[in-house]
Write a protein that holds these residues in place. Structure first.
Motif, PDB file in Angstrom:
ATOM      1  N   GLU A 168      36.037  37.346  39.598  1.00 48.46           N
ATOM      2  CA  GLU A 168      35.518  38.632  39.115  1.00 48.46           C
ATOM      3  C   GLU A 168      36.228  38.994  37.834  1.00 48.46           C
ATOM      4  O   GLU A 168      37.448  38.911  37.728  1.00 48.46           O
ATOM      5  CB  GLU A 168      35.739  39.712  40.171  1.00 48.46           C
ATOM      6  CG  GLU A 168      35.146  41.072  39.790  1.00 48.46           C
ATOM      7  CD  GLU A 168      36.042  41.914  38.870  1.00 48.46           C
ATOM      8  OE1 GLU A 168      35.518  42.705  38.057  1.00 48.46           O
ATOM      9  OE2 GLU A 168      37.276  41.782  38.982  1.00 48.46           O
ATOM     10  N   PHE A 169      35.463  39.378  36.808  1.00 50.13           N
ATOM     11  CA  PHE A 169      36.032  39.784  35.527  1.00 50.13           C
ATOM     12  C   PHE A 169      35.146  40.857  34.928  1.00 50.13           C
ATOM     13  O   PHE A 169      33.963  40.624  34.674  1.00 50.13           O
ATOM     14  CB  PHE A 169      36.143  38.588  34.580  1.00 50.13           C
ATOM     15  CG  PHE A 169      36.747  38.917  33.245  1.00 50.13           C
ATOM     16  CD1 PHE A 169      38.106  39.134  33.115  1.00 50.13           C
ATOM     17  CD2 PHE A 169      35.948  39.034  32.114  1.00 50.13           C
ATOM     18  CE1 PHE A 169      38.673  39.452  31.878  1.00 50.13           C
ATOM     19  CE2 PHE A 169      36.490  39.347  30.881  1.00 50.13           C
ATOM     20  CZ  PHE A 169      37.860  39.552  30.770  1.00 50.13           C
ATOM     21  N   CYS A 170      35.712  42.035  34.748  1.00 45.79           N
ATOM     22  CA  CYS A 170      34.976  43.164  34.153  1.00 45.79           C
ATOM     23  C   CYS A 170      33.681  43.452  34.908  1.00 45.79           C
ATOM     24  O   CYS A 170      32.670  43.825  34.303  1.00 45.79           O
ATOM     25  CB  CYS A 170      34.675  42.904  32.678  1.00 45.79           C
ATOM     26  SG  CYS A 170      36.145  42.715  31.647  1.00 45.79           S
ATOM     27  N   GLY A 171      33.710  43.270  36.229  1.00 48.31           N
ATOM     28  CA  GLY A 171      32.534  43.549  37.036  1.00 48.31           C
ATOM     29  C   GLY A 171      31.536  42.412  37.101  1.00 48.31           C
ATOM     30  O   GLY A 171      30.491  42.541  37.742  1.00 48.31           O
ATOM     31  N   TYR A 172      31.855  41.286  36.427  1.00 49.47           N
ATOM     32  CA  TYR A 172      30.967  40.126  36.412  1.00 49.47           C
ATOM     33  C   TYR A 172      31.592  38.965  37.174  1.00 49.47           C
ATOM     34  O   TYR A 172      32.812  38.856  37.268  1.00 49.47           O
ATOM     35  CB  TYR A 172      30.722  39.653  34.975  1.00 49.47           C
ATOM     36  CG  TYR A 172      29.739  40.489  34.193  1.00 49.47           C
ATOM     37  CD1 TYR A 172      28.412  40.084  34.055  1.00 49.47           C
ATOM     38  CD2 TYR A 172      30.138  41.659  33.554  1.00 49.47           C
ATOM     39  CE1 TYR A 172      27.506  40.836  33.311  1.00 49.47           C
ATOM     40  CE2 TYR A 172      29.238  42.417  32.819  1.00 49.47           C
ATOM     41  CZ  TYR A 172      27.925  42.000  32.702  1.00 49.47           C
ATOM     42  OH  TYR A 172      27.041  42.740  31.980  1.00 49.47           O
ATOM     43  N   GLU A 173      30.758  38.069  37.676  1.00 47.50           N
ATOM     44  CA  GLU A 173      31.228  36.772  38.143  1.00 47.50           C
ATOM     45  C   GLU A 173      31.271  35.853  36.935  1.00 47.50           C
ATOM     46  O   GLU A 173      30.243  35.569  36.316  1.00 47.50           O
ATOM     47  CB  GLU A 173      30.277  36.195  39.197  1.00 47.50           C
ATOM     48  CG  GLU A 173      30.358  36.881  40.540  1.00 47.50           C
ATOM     49  CD  GLU A 173      29.537  36.163  41.596  1.00 47.50           C
ATOM     50  OE1 GLU A 173      28.673  35.335  41.216  1.00 47.50           O
ATOM     51  OE2 GLU A 173      29.755  36.410  42.787  1.00 47.50           O
ATOM     52  N   MET A 174      32.482  35.397  36.585  1.00 47.69           N
ATOM     53  CA  MET A 174      32.671  34.576  35.391  1.00 47.69           C
ATOM     54  C   MET A 174      33.526  33.360  35.736  1.00 47.69           C
ATOM     55  O   MET A 174      34.327  33.404  36.673  1.00 47.69           O
ATOM     56  CB  MET A 174      33.352  35.390  34.281  1.00 47.69           C
ATOM     57  CG  MET A 174      32.586  36.607  33.803  1.00 47.69           C
ATOM     58  SD  MET A 174      31.064  36.176  32.926  1.00 47.69           S
ATOM     59  CE  MET A 174      31.715  35.431  31.433  1.00 47.69           C
TER      60      MET A 174
END
Length: 368
Positions: A22-28
């Motif tokens: 999780e990164f900044c609300g995204y799956e990255m």
């Protein structure tokens, strides 16, 4: 079941062994084959990044240029159409709302690229400061996917996919409506790694096709997908700041040593009075580079001490893959910022010796 957002390239990660976080609300993807391997790939060859999580905000209207100049510390009026500028957007206190790139299409059309972690906050800040400026503001983040191809082989690889002469896109310039693999895109040359490279702005529908084609054509030259881990080590070595580490609402661009991007001799902008006063009085804190002499790593948030007193904190720290040294940035009291000064980093219950060094750890190879 999580509620994380995904980029249009989410389905591509597993094909290359991507490990998702999780990164900044995204799956990255944090990494594919490993951070050190990916770091070296970008430094020696070229790597492909998914940066579709970044925010894109349009400012249009007859007051667009004046409004953007009021929001930013840098002077966008020095730009001609097709140029990009790096700048801070500050609070009245001089602290940083965000750092961003401003693309000038014309005096009445600017394209702002902001950090994913700050996009909603930035958008609200821009709307709140609209005042009497005659502008239209539009968040197009969900309509844009962005790929970044970075490394010394970037131009050679991308040139195979377009008839446009990419050497004409100089550093901090862009061209819109050009074709890559038959798809109309916008291409710029800015970068966040210290290497040459390009950003490709496309539609969500075309993103996966372009990703696959760049990797396919670039395979012969060693192009590989790169995750967030290497993105951070690369930008750090090249003295490129990260919001939440080197800057935030309580740290000013002058304290960071980025006064070049603050044009105090221009017309008014948000934060100008505070920054002008800080420059006249002199900064009391400075962002410095350090090299750790004792074994260990000084991580973000670790306390920096001198003579038993707390004098600041680490903003970023790593074992540099390129330099093979344990280095970092720290925001410390200005009187201890001279090169060669011994400082100590508190790592758990130990104080590890370090020395203040030039924070320009790595010489950029970006095209000028």
């Amino acid at each position: 079941m999580n509620n994380f957002k995904v980029t249009p390239l989410r389905g591509e990660y597993e094909k290359s062994g991507g490990k998702v976080v999780e990164f900044c609300g995204y799956e990255m993807p944090m990494q594919f084959k490993g951070i050190l391997h990916e770091h070296e790939t970008v430094r020696q060859r070229a790597g492909l990044f998914d940066v579709s999580h970044m925010g894109e905000i349009l400012v249009k209207g007859k007051d667009a240029e004046n409004f953007v100049n009021y929001l930013l510390t840098n002077d966008v009026k020095t730009l001609t159409s097709g140029e990009v500028i790096y700048s801070f957007m500050c609070y009245p206190s001089g602290g940083v709302v965000d750092d961003l790139l401003a693309y000038k299409f014309s005096e009445d059309f600017y394209y702002l690229v902001v950090n994913a972690s700050n996009k909603d906050k930035d958008l609200q800040w821009i709307l709140d400061n609209k005042n009497k400026f005659e502008v239209n503001i539009e968040d197009i983040s969900e309509k844009v996917a962005q790929l970044a191809l970075q490394g010394p082989k970037a131009e050679d690889v991308l040139q195979k996919l377009t008839s446009v002469d990419l050497s004409e896109i100089k550093f901090f310039k862009f061209k819109n409506d050009i074709e890559i693999c038959g798809k109309k895109v916008m291409v710029s040359r800015t970068g966040y790694t210290g290497e040459d490279g390009f950003e490709i702005y496309t539609t969500p529908q075309d993103a996966a096709f372009l990703w696959e084609e760049i990797l396919r054509v670039g395979q012969a030259q060693g192009v590989e997908p790169i995750g967030l881990g290497a993105r951070d080590t690369l930008r750090f070595e090249a003295t490129l700041p990260l919001y939440g580490n080197e800057m935030d609402a309580n740290i000013t661009p002058l304290e960071m040593g980025f006064g070049y991007f603050v044009k105090l001799n221009t017309e008014d902008f948000v934060g100008r009075d505070a920054l002008l006063k800080q420059k006249e009085n002199g900064v009391t804190r400075k962002l410095v580079g350090f090299e750790l002499l004792d074994k260990g790593i000084g991580r973000h948030g670790y306390t920096v001490v001198k003579d038993g007193k707390e004098i600041g904190h680490v903003t970023t720290g790593y074992m540099s893959p390129t330099l093979n040294k344990t280095i970092g940035f720290a925001l410390i009291q200005g009187k201890y910022a001279a090169l060669g000064t011994e400082i100590y980093i508190k790592v758990r219950n130990k104080e590890l010796k370090a020395i203040v060094v030039n924070k320009k750890f790595y010489s950029k190879k970006t095209q000028q």
